[in-house]
Design a protein around this motif. Structure first.
Motif, PDB file in Angstrom:
ATOM      1  N   GLU A  84      91.438  17.365  62.254  1.00 59.79           N
ATOM      2  CA  GLU A  84      90.201  16.974  61.576  1.00 59.79           C
ATOM      3  C   GLU A  84      89.575  18.150  60.832  1.00 59.79           C
ATOM      4  O   GLU A  84      88.447  18.054  60.346  1.00 59.79           O
ATOM      5  N   GLY A  85      90.288  19.281  60.780  1.00 51.43           N
ATOM      6  CA  GLY A  85      89.770  20.453  60.085  1.00 51.43           C
ATOM      7  C   GLY A  85      88.801  21.272  60.904  1.00 51.43           C
ATOM      8  O   GLY A  85      88.032  22.074  60.350  1.00 51.43           O
ATOM      9  N   LEU A  86      88.831  21.111  62.222  1.00 50.91           N
ATOM     10  CA  LEU A  86      87.918  21.819  63.108  1.00 50.91           C
ATOM     11  C   LEU A  86      88.600  23.000  63.786  1.00 50.91           C
ATOM     12  O   LEU A  86      89.779  22.917  64.153  1.00 50.91           O
ATOM     13  N   GLY A  87      87.849  24.067  63.974  1.00 55.49           N
ATOM     14  CA  GLY A  87      88.368  25.187  64.743  1.00 55.49           C
ATOM     15  C   GLY A  87      88.335  24.864  66.221  1.00 55.49           C
ATOM     16  O   GLY A  87      87.445  24.129  66.685  1.00 55.49           O
ATOM     17  N   TYR A  88      89.290  25.399  67.002  1.00 54.50           N
ATOM     18  CA  TYR A  88      89.313  25.114  68.443  1.00 54.50           C
ATOM     19  C   TYR A  88      90.068  26.224  69.158  1.00 54.50           C
ATOM     20  O   TYR A  88      91.253  26.447  68.916  1.00 54.50           O
ATOM     21  N   GLY A  92      89.365  31.320  76.613  1.00 51.29           N
ATOM     22  CA  GLY A  92      88.205  32.175  76.406  1.00 51.29           C
ATOM     23  C   GLY A  92      86.892  31.435  76.282  1.00 51.29           C
ATOM     24  O   GLY A  92      85.867  32.035  75.961  1.00 51.29           O
ATOM     25  N   ARG A  93      86.896  30.107  76.552  1.00 45.83           N
ATOM     26  CA  ARG A  93      85.650  29.338  76.494  1.00 45.83           C
ATOM     27  C   ARG A  93      85.082  29.157  77.896  1.00 45.83           C
ATOM     28  O   ARG A  93      85.801  29.169  78.874  1.00 45.83           O
ATOM     29  N   TYR A 122      78.326  23.146  68.463  1.00 47.40           N
ATOM     30  CA  TYR A 122      79.722  22.738  68.624  1.00 47.40           C
ATOM     31  C   TYR A 122      80.662  23.857  68.183  1.00 47.40           C
ATOM     32  O   TYR A 122      81.645  24.172  68.869  1.00 47.40           O
ATOM     33  N   ARG A 123      80.363  24.442  67.040  1.00 46.72           N
ATOM     34  CA  ARG A 123      81.238  25.497  66.517  1.00 46.72           C
ATOM     35  C   ARG A 123      81.250  26.695  67.456  1.00 46.72           C
ATOM     36  O   ARG A 123      82.314  27.266  67.729  1.00 46.72           O
ATOM     37  N   ALA A 124      80.091  27.076  67.952  1.00 40.46           N
ATOM     38  CA  ALA A 124      80.015  28.209  68.873  1.00 40.46           C
ATOM     39  C   ALA A 124      80.813  27.933  70.141  1.00 40.46           C
ATOM     40  O   ALA A 124      81.531  28.800  70.645  1.00 40.46           O
ATOM     41  N   ASN A 125      80.688  26.702  70.665  1.00 39.71           N
ATOM     42  CA  ASN A 125      81.336  26.383  71.933  1.00 39.71           C
ATOM     43  C   ASN A 125      82.843  26.237  71.813  1.00 39.71           C
ATOM     44  O   ASN A 125      83.582  26.686  72.688  1.00 39.71           O
ATOM     45  N   SER A 131      79.093  31.956  73.767  1.00 43.12           N
ATOM     46  CA  SER A 131      78.821  31.040  74.866  1.00 43.12           C
ATOM     47  C   SER A 131      77.466  30.374  74.692  1.00 43.12           C
ATOM     48  O   SER A 131      76.428  31.049  74.631  1.00 43.12           O
ATOM     49  N   VAL A 132      77.454  29.038  74.647  1.00 42.24           N
ATOM     50  CA  VAL A 132      76.203  28.301  74.511  1.00 42.24           C
ATOM     51  C   VAL A 132      75.429  28.268  75.826  1.00 42.24           C
ATOM     52  O   VAL A 132      74.334  27.704  75.893  1.00 42.24           O
ATOM     53  N   PHE A 133      75.971  28.893  76.867  1.00 41.22           N
ATOM     54  CA  PHE A 133      75.295  28.944  78.159  1.00 41.22           C
ATOM     55  C   PHE A 133      74.533  30.255  78.341  1.00 41.22           C
ATOM     56  O   PHE A 133      73.959  30.512  79.391  1.00 41.22           O
ATOM     57  N   ASP A 134      74.510  31.048  77.288  1.00 42.81           N
ATOM     58  CA  ASP A 134      73.765  32.299  77.269  1.00 42.81           C
ATOM     59  C   ASP A 134      72.488  32.097  76.464  1.00 42.81           C
ATOM     60  O   ASP A 134      72.521  31.612  75.327  1.00 42.81           O
ATOM     61  N   ALA A 135      71.348  32.473  77.041  1.00 45.87           N
ATOM     62  CA  ALA A 135      70.055  32.219  76.405  1.00 45.87           C
ATOM     63  C   ALA A 135      69.939  32.899  75.047  1.00 45.87           C
ATOM     64  O   ALA A 135      69.417  32.305  74.091  1.00 45.87           O
ATOM     65  N   GLU A 136      70.408  34.125  74.936  1.00 46.46           N
ATOM     66  CA  GLU A 136      70.294  34.836  73.663  1.00 46.46           C
ATOM     67  C   GLU A 136      71.161  34.186  72.586  1.00 46.46           C
ATOM     68  O   GLU A 136      70.791  34.172  71.405  1.00 46.46           O
ATOM     69  N   THR A 137      72.302  33.652  72.998  1.00 46.28           N
ATOM     70  CA  THR A 137      73.137  32.926  72.035  1.00 46.28           C
ATOM     71  C   THR A 137      72.403  31.690  71.537  1.00 46.28           C
ATOM     72  O   THR A 137      72.417  31.381  70.341  1.00 46.28           O
ATOM     73  N   LEU A 138      71.743  30.972  72.449  1.00 48.52           N
ATOM     74  CA  LEU A 138      70.990  29.792  72.046  1.00 48.52           C
ATOM     75  C   LEU A 138      69.845  30.152  71.105  1.00 48.52           C
ATOM     76  O   LEU A 138      69.577  29.419  70.142  1.00 48.52           O
ATOM     77  N   VAL A 139      69.189  31.264  71.366  1.00 48.44           N
ATOM     78  CA  VAL A 139      68.125  31.715  70.462  1.00 48.44           C
ATOM     79  C   VAL A 139      68.700  31.972  69.077  1.00 48.44           C
ATOM     80  O   VAL A 139      68.148  31.522  68.053  1.00 48.44           O
ATOM     81  N   ALA A 140      69.818  32.684  69.030  1.00 53.22           N
ATOM     82  CA  ALA A 140      70.449  32.992  67.745  1.00 53.22           C
ATOM     83  C   ALA A 140      70.862  31.723  67.013  1.00 53.22           C
ATOM     84  O   ALA A 140      70.663  31.598  65.790  1.00 53.22           O
ATOM     85  N   LEU A 141      71.422  30.757  67.738  1.00 56.34           N
ATOM     86  CA  LEU A 141      71.835  29.502  67.112  1.00 56.34           C
ATOM     87  C   LEU A 141      70.630  28.739  66.585  1.00 56.34           C
ATOM     88  O   LEU A 141      70.679  28.154  65.494  1.00 56.34           O
ATOM     89  N   GLY A 142      69.542  28.740  67.353  1.00 57.92           N
ATOM     90  CA  GLY A 142      68.336  28.071  66.900  1.00 57.92           C
ATOM     91  C   GLY A 142      67.799  28.663  65.617  1.00 57.92           C
ATOM     92  O   GLY A 142      67.420  27.940  64.687  1.00 57.92           O
TER      93      GLY A 142
END
Length: 235
Positions: A84-88, A92-93, A122-125, A131-142
């Motif tokens: 579908e053209g998605l990275g995966y 390491g996840r 989705y792309r990050a995960n 890691s979307v389970f890291d608070a700083e990563t979530l801040v950056a994504l937001g």
């Protein structure tokens, strides 16, 4: 017409299914008249917030498989995603509790940035070393999604912020009979389960638009994730 999509950021078939739905929607003549709303569904709601584990180890433990067999399971999903053209990334996840991700997605919805944040999460995960389970990563994504950093940090610090919205989504999913995701509901009249091919979504949209009967809250079987895991071949 409104399409509501129940999904979880750790569900690979939600990631694939979203791409397939968007292709199906692009082929739908009345696509500009379709409102898409993303709803929350936690696959592992009882997992402690700080309990994360490598995906391969989680799969091996959950299914009683070896790490090599778990890699084969991931390779199957990766092949579908890449088609579908998605990275995966197959290694390491991390896997963990997604409640904070869902709360942040509700903030993004309130600010008109839900689609942007969902794509980034989705792309990050699945595709990136983030890691979307890291608070700083979530801040950056937001922030990347266009949200205010101070507001993002405030929501993440307050566990009650948007918690009721997440729980309401989950109650509605249960009322509609959803036991797995992705789960697509068209105008609260018809449902399509799993990461169906794009043409199935186009057909469902056309039938719903014309008021023709779809199989209520179900449809042909397709790959999905639920309380017992994600449906993948036993290699």
């Amino acid at each position: 017409m409104r399409v509501e999509i129940w999904s979880d950021i750790t569900c690979p078939w939600c990631y694939v299914g979203k791409a397939r739905f968007e292709k199906g929607l692009a082929a739908f003549a009345h696509r500009d008249d379709v409102e898409v709303v993303h709803r929350s569904f936690e696959l592992d709601p009882h997992r402690p917030k700080d309990d994360t584990a490598p995906v391969l180890e989680m799969l091996a433990k959950k299914y009683g498989r070896t790490l090599d067999e778990a890699r084969a399971m991931e390779a199957h999903v990766a092949s579908s995603a890449r088609s579908e053209g998605l990275g995966y990334r197959t290694e390491g996840r991390d896997h963990g509790n997604t409640f904070d991700v869902h709360r942040l997605l509700h903030l993004a919805k309130a600010r008109g940035r839900q689609g942007e944040l969902l794509d980034l999460a989705y792309r990050a995960n699945f595709a990136e070393e983030r890691s979307v389970f890291d608070a700083e990563t979530l801040v950056a994504l937001g922030v990347e999604a266009g949200l205010d950093e101070t507001e993002v940090r405030s929501v993440l610090a307050d566990g009650s912020a948007y918690a009721d919205d997440v729980r309401q989504d989950e109650r509605e999913a249960a009322e509609l009979g959803a036991s797995g995701v992705p789960f697509f509901v068209l105008d609260r009249r018809y449902g399509v389960s799993g990461g169906q091919p794009a043409e199935v979504f186009t057909q469902a949209l056309e039938q719903a638009w014309q008021g023709r009967a779809l199989q209520p809250l179900g449809g042909a079987e397709a790959d999905a994730c639920g309380p017992d895991g994600c449906e993948v071949p036993r290699a």
